[in-house]
Scaffold this motif. Structure first.
Motif, PDB file in Angstrom:
ATOM      1  N   GLU A   1     -13.006   3.396   2.254  1.00 48.53           N
ATOM      2  CA  GLU A   1     -12.782   2.309   3.218  1.00 48.53           C
ATOM      3  C   GLU A   1     -11.451   2.539   3.910  1.00 48.53           C
ATOM      4  OE1 GLU A   1     -13.714  -2.080   2.464  1.00 48.53           O
ATOM      5  OE2 GLU A   1     -11.553  -1.916   2.095  1.00 48.53           O
ATOM      6  N   MET A   2     -11.493   2.489   5.247  1.00 43.32           N
ATOM      7  CA  MET A   2     -10.285   2.722   6.035  1.00 43.32           C
ATOM      8  C   MET A   2     -10.130   1.645   7.089  1.00 43.32           C
ATOM      9  SD  MET A   2     -10.579   6.804   6.754  1.00 43.32           S
ATOM     10  CE  MET A   2      -9.050   6.847   7.657  1.00 43.32           C
ATOM     11  N   GLU A   3      -8.902   1.380   7.471  1.00 43.19           N
ATOM     12  CA  GLU A   3      -8.587   0.545   8.635  1.00 43.19           C
ATOM     13  C   GLU A   3      -8.001   1.465   9.692  1.00 43.19           C
ATOM     14  OE1 GLU A   3      -5.767  -2.388   7.413  1.00 43.19           O
ATOM     15  OE2 GLU A   3      -7.256  -3.533   6.305  1.00 43.19           O
TER      16      GLU A   3
ATOM     17  N   SER B   1      -4.209   5.231  10.737  1.00 38.83           N
ATOM     18  CA  SER B   1      -5.319   5.220   9.783  1.00 38.83           C
ATOM     19  C   SER B   1      -4.764   4.868   8.415  1.00 38.83           C
ATOM     20  CB  SER B   1      -5.993   6.596   9.712  1.00 38.83           C
ATOM     21  OG  SER B   1      -6.469   7.000  10.968  1.00 38.83           O
ATOM     22  N   ARG B   2      -5.364   3.858   7.791  1.00 36.38           N
ATOM     23  CA  ARG B   2      -4.944   3.450   6.444  1.00 36.38           C
ATOM     24  C   ARG B   2      -6.150   3.497   5.517  1.00 36.38           C
ATOM     25  NH1 ARG B   2      -2.921  -0.415   9.667  1.00 36.38           N
ATOM     26  NH2 ARG B   2      -0.695  -0.422   9.960  1.00 36.38           N
ATOM     27  N   ILE B   3      -6.029   4.199   4.408  1.00 33.79           N
ATOM     28  CA  ILE B   3      -7.070   4.167   3.390  1.00 33.79           C
ATOM     29  C   ILE B   3      -6.838   2.917   2.559  1.00 33.79           C
ATOM     30  CG2 ILE B   3      -8.039   5.307   1.357  1.00 33.79           C
ATOM     31  CD1 ILE B   3      -7.181   7.972   2.661  1.00 33.79           C
ATOM     32  N   THR B   4      -7.796   1.979   2.593  1.00 35.33           N
ATOM     33  CA  THR B   4      -7.650   0.738   1.840  1.00 35.33           C
ATOM     34  C   THR B   4      -8.332   0.826   0.482  1.00 35.33           C
ATOM     35  OG1 THR B   4      -9.554  -0.184   3.021  1.00 35.33           O
ATOM     36  CG2 THR B   4      -7.362  -0.704   3.875  1.00 35.33           C
ATOM     37  N   ARG B   5      -9.412   1.619   0.402  1.00 30.97           N
ATOM     38  CA  ARG B   5     -10.066   1.897  -0.882  1.00 30.97           C
ATOM     39  C   ARG B   5     -10.584   3.326  -0.832  1.00 30.97           C
ATOM     40  NH1 ARG B   5     -14.109  -2.523  -2.926  1.00 30.97           N
ATOM     41  NH2 ARG B   5     -15.232  -1.939  -1.053  1.00 30.97           N
ATOM     42  N   SER B   6     -10.132   4.152  -1.759  1.00 30.23           N
ATOM     43  CA  SER B   6     -10.528   5.558  -1.786  1.00 30.23           C
ATOM     44  C   SER B   6     -11.747   5.746  -2.684  1.00 30.23           C
ATOM     45  CB  SER B   6      -9.371   6.416  -2.304  1.00 30.23           C
ATOM     46  OG  SER B   6      -9.184   6.176  -3.683  1.00 30.23           O
TER      47      SER B   6
ATOM     48  N   MET C   1       0.845  -1.183   0.000  1.00 30.28           N
ATOM     49  CA  MET C   1       0.000   0.000   0.000  1.00 30.28           C
ATOM     50  C   MET C   1       0.883   1.236   0.000  1.00 30.28           C
ATOM     51  SD  MET C   1      -2.883   1.121   2.756  1.00 30.28           S
ATOM     52  CE  MET C   1      -3.639  -0.436   2.435  1.00 30.28           C
ATOM     53  N   PRO C   2       0.555   2.244  -0.785  1.00 29.00           N
ATOM     54  CA  PRO C   2       1.373   3.461  -0.797  1.00 29.00           C
ATOM     55  C   PRO C   2       1.399   4.129   0.573  1.00 29.00           C
ATOM     56  CG  PRO C   2      -0.233   3.455  -2.597  1.00 29.00           C
ATOM     57  CD  PRO C   2      -0.551   2.296  -1.717  1.00 29.00           C
ATOM     58  N   THR C   3       2.560   4.645   0.970  1.00 31.34           N
ATOM     59  CA  THR C   3       2.680   5.284   2.274  1.00 31.34           C
ATOM     60  C   THR C   3       1.857   6.555   2.375  1.00 31.34           C
ATOM     61  OG1 THR C   3       4.678   6.421   1.561  1.00 31.34           O
ATOM     62  CG2 THR C   3       4.957   4.335   2.732  1.00 31.34           C
ATOM     63  N   ASP C   4       1.512   7.195   1.265  1.00 35.75           N
ATOM     64  CA  ASP C   4       0.725   8.419   1.324  1.00 35.75           C
ATOM     65  C   ASP C   4      -0.727   8.149   1.704  1.00 35.75           C
ATOM     66  OD1 ASP C   4       0.182   7.192  -1.143  1.00 35.75           O
ATOM     67  OD2 ASP C   4      -0.203   9.100  -2.129  1.00 35.75           O
ATOM     68  N   ARG C   5      -1.096   6.882   1.840  1.00 33.72           N
ATOM     69  CA  ARG C   5      -2.447   6.512   2.242  1.00 33.72           C
ATOM     70  C   ARG C   5      -2.493   6.047   3.693  1.00 33.72           C
ATOM     71  NH1 ARG C   5      -5.291   4.280  -3.111  1.00 33.72           N
ATOM     72  NH2 ARG C   5      -6.652   3.318  -1.601  1.00 33.72           N
ATOM     73  N   THR C   6      -1.417   6.287   4.446  1.00 34.06           N
ATOM     74  CA  THR C   6      -1.337   5.902   5.856  1.00 34.06           C
ATOM     75  C   THR C   6      -0.991   7.124   6.691  1.00 34.06           C
ATOM     76  OG1 THR C   6      -0.606   3.666   5.278  1.00 34.06           O
ATOM     77  CG2 THR C   6      -0.148   4.417   7.513  1.00 34.06           C
ATOM     78  N   LEU C   7      -1.752   7.334   7.754  1.00 29.72           N
ATOM     79  CA  LEU C   7      -1.488   8.422   8.691  1.00 29.72           C
ATOM     80  C   LEU C   7      -1.210   7.830  10.065  1.00 29.72           C
ATOM     81  CD1 LEU C   7      -4.467  10.750   7.736  1.00 29.72           C
ATOM     82  CD2 LEU C   7      -2.075  11.082   7.125  1.00 29.72           C
ATOM     83  N   VAL C   8      -0.132   8.285  10.699  1.00 30.16           N
ATOM     84  CA  VAL C   8       0.191   7.881  12.059  1.00 30.16           C
ATOM     85  C   VAL C   8      -0.005   9.103  12.943  1.00 30.16           C
ATOM     86  CG1 VAL C   8       1.940   6.951  13.596  1.00 30.16           C
ATOM     87  CG2 VAL C   8       1.844   6.170  11.223  1.00 30.16           C
ATOM     88  N   TRP C   9      -0.886   8.988  13.946  1.00 30.67           N
ATOM     89  CA  TRP C   9      -1.248  10.100  14.819  1.00 30.67           C
ATOM     90  C   TRP C   9      -0.391  10.101  16.080  1.00 30.67           C
ATOM     91  CZ3 TRP C   9      -4.367  13.452  12.505  1.00 30.67           C
ATOM     92  CH2 TRP C   9      -5.115  12.996  11.422  1.00 30.67           C
ATOM     93  N   PRO C  10      -0.281  11.253  16.758  1.00 30.47           N
ATOM     94  CA  PRO C  10       0.584  11.362  17.946  1.00 30.47           C
ATOM     95  C   PRO C  10       0.242  10.379  19.077  1.00 30.47           C
ATOM     96  CG  PRO C  10       0.008  13.547  17.184  1.00 30.47           C
ATOM     97  CD  PRO C  10      -0.808  12.577  16.372  1.00 30.47           C
ATOM     98  N   ASP C  11      -1.024   9.957  19.165  1.00 27.89           N
ATOM     99  CA  ASP C  11      -1.397   9.011  20.226  1.00 27.89           C
ATOM    100  C   ASP C  11      -1.071   7.565  19.867  1.00 27.89           C
ATOM    101  OD1 ASP C  11      -3.311   8.385  18.335  1.00 27.89           O
ATOM    102  OD2 ASP C  11      -4.991   8.394  19.741  1.00 27.89           O
ATOM    103  N   GLY C  12      -0.530   7.339  18.661  1.00 26.19           N
ATOM    104  CA  GLY C  12      -0.191   5.991  18.223  1.00 26.19           C
ATOM    105  C   GLY C  12      -1.241   5.362  17.315  1.00 26.19           C
TER     106      GLY C  12
END
Length: 68
Positions: A30-32, A15-20, A1-12
């Protein structure tokens, strides 16, 4: 999965967009989410013309629906 579709938040949280909307012809997003205990959660909100669904794969999740 492209890294631009994954967000890592300060609390750990992760969020991954699996289907935009682009992937699905604007039918869905669709997100995980990987949420740590007591981690960040979205503020109460509504989607007037959309359906929001959640599937918990491990652990539990409290969800506010209306006032309950």
């Amino acid at each position: 999965m492209p890294t631009d579709r994954t967000l890592v938040w300060p609390d750990g949280s992760i969020s991954r967009i699996t289907r935009s909307s682009t992937d699905t012809g604007a039918e869905l997003l669709e997100m995980e989410w990987e949420l740590p205990p007591k981690g960040w959660a979205p503020q109460p909100h509504i989607h007037p013309r959309l359906t929001e669904e959640c599937e918990v794969l491990d652990g539990s999740l409290d969800v506010l629906i209306g006032s309950e």
